[in-house]
Design a protein around this motif. Structure first.
Motif, PDB file in Angstrom:
ATOM      1  N   UNK A   1      -3.014   9.302   3.253  1.00  0.00           N
ATOM      2  CA  UNK A   1      -2.211   8.417   2.408  1.00  0.00           C
ATOM      3  C   UNK A   1      -1.670   7.291   3.279  1.00  0.00           C
ATOM      4  N   UNK A   2      -1.944   6.058   2.868  1.00  0.00           N
ATOM      5  CA  UNK A   2      -1.538   4.900   3.671  1.00  0.00           C
ATOM      6  C   UNK A   2      -0.888   3.848   2.785  1.00  0.00           C
ATOM      7  N   UNK A   3       0.051   3.119   3.352  1.00  0.00           N
ATOM      8  CA  UNK A   3       0.702   2.027   2.622  1.00  0.00           C
ATOM      9  C   UNK A   3      -0.178   0.789   2.751  1.00  0.00           C
ATOM     10  N   UNK A   4      -0.966   0.529   1.729  1.00  0.00           N
ATOM     11  CA  UNK A   4      -1.943  -0.551   1.760  1.00  0.00           C
ATOM     12  C   UNK A   4      -2.468  -0.750   0.346  1.00  0.00           C
TER      13      UNK A   4
ATOM     14  N   UNK B   1      -2.768   3.583  -5.563  1.00  0.00           N
ATOM     15  CA  UNK B   1      -1.558   3.981  -6.277  1.00  0.00           C
ATOM     16  C   UNK B   1      -0.464   2.964  -5.950  1.00  0.00           C
ATOM     17  N   UNK B   2      -0.368   1.907  -6.785  1.00  0.00           N
ATOM     18  CA  UNK B   2       0.569   0.811  -6.514  1.00  0.00           C
ATOM     19  C   UNK B   2       0.312   0.231  -5.122  1.00  0.00           C
ATOM     20  N   UNK B   3       1.261   0.366  -4.196  1.00  0.00           N
ATOM     21  CA  UNK B   3       1.083  -0.175  -2.848  1.00  0.00           C
ATOM     22  C   UNK B   3       0.593   0.876  -1.860  1.00  0.00           C
ATOM     23  N   UNK B   4       0.112   1.996  -2.375  1.00  0.00           N
ATOM     24  CA  UNK B   4      -0.375   3.057  -1.510  1.00  0.00           C
ATOM     25  C   UNK B   4      -1.843   3.356  -1.803  1.00  0.00           C
TER      26      UNK B   4
END
Length: 229
Positions: free
Chosen positions: A166-169, A151-154
């Motif tokens: 849920x991680x920022x990656x 999801x975009x940058x997540x």
């Protein structure tokens, strides 16, 4: 050490492969073959980890030979014809070497095979990732991952019998950390665990009551990989 054989209808090409393998301590080239039927009989009886395989042979193409193999085997295609490269990689080849092959390029291909071999031969219970999420580093066993949604940058990492993380990656970043033999990208927004696929129908992958689409740009690679399982 990687167990390997080589098949090429030209003996000088086999001599080069033999001499290169003797310079690398991670590979054991057990036999070489000029006839595909002899190599096939050997592989049925003595499976190996890696096959050096010429594509342009008179009796059968290397690509057709590879498709017939009874065991799952890494392959490094060798040929003098660059137009075969795309089809070779569609079959999830470890690498593709264009003749004449330099030692440096050969070493690079073998290193890729060695990395892949080590991943395949690790204890599954020891295969894991640490992912930064919820202000923590969370350990995730690869064997527990169902699929990963971008999801975009997540990312949303869907895990068997556990809460989704849920991680920022990015998908690209996490795909580089996953073993190629176990995970495959099937859509610009999805990576799936091959072992968790329950069925594929109408270009939809079914995993744990979820439906994941297969996009046209990933379809050929995905089905080629499934056919090698």
């Amino acid at each position: 050490m990687i167990k390997a054989i080589a098949l090429d209808d030209e003996p000088p090409a086999l001599d080069i492969l033999q001499s290169f393998c003797e310079k690398i301590n991670t590979i054991d080239l057990q036999k070489t073959f000029t006839k595909s039927e002899d190599a096939f009989k050997y592989l049925k009886k003595y499976p190996v980890d890696l096959l050096f395989l010429d594509i342009n042979m008179p009796a059968i193409s290397g690509i057709d030979f590879y498709k017939k193999l009874p065991h799952k085997t890494m392959v490094i295609f060798t040929t003098a014809y660059s137009e075969y490269a795309v089809e070779g990689f569609t079959l999830s080849a470890t690498d593709y070497l264009l003749k004449p092959i330099s030692l440096a390029r050969f070493e690079q291909a073998v290193e890729k095979a060695y990395t892949q071999w080590k991943t395949q031969n690790q204890n599954p219970e020891q295969q894991y990732l640490f992912i930064r999420a919820d202000y923590s580093l969370i350990k995730i066993l690869l064997s527990d991952i169902l699929f990963i949604e971008g999801l975009d940058d997540y990312l949303k990492i869907h895990i068997q019998n556990q809460k989704t993380i849920v991680a920022r990656m990015t998908l690209k970043a996490i795909l580089e950390k996953l073993p190629e033999i176990d995970f495959v990208r099937v859509h610009r927004s999805f990576i799936v665990s091959i072992s968790k696929i329950e069925k594929v129908r109408n270009k939809m992958i079914h995993i744990n009551n979820e439906e994941i689409p297969i996009s046209a740009s990933y379809e050929t690679t995905f089905f080629a990989l499934l056919n090698k399982q």
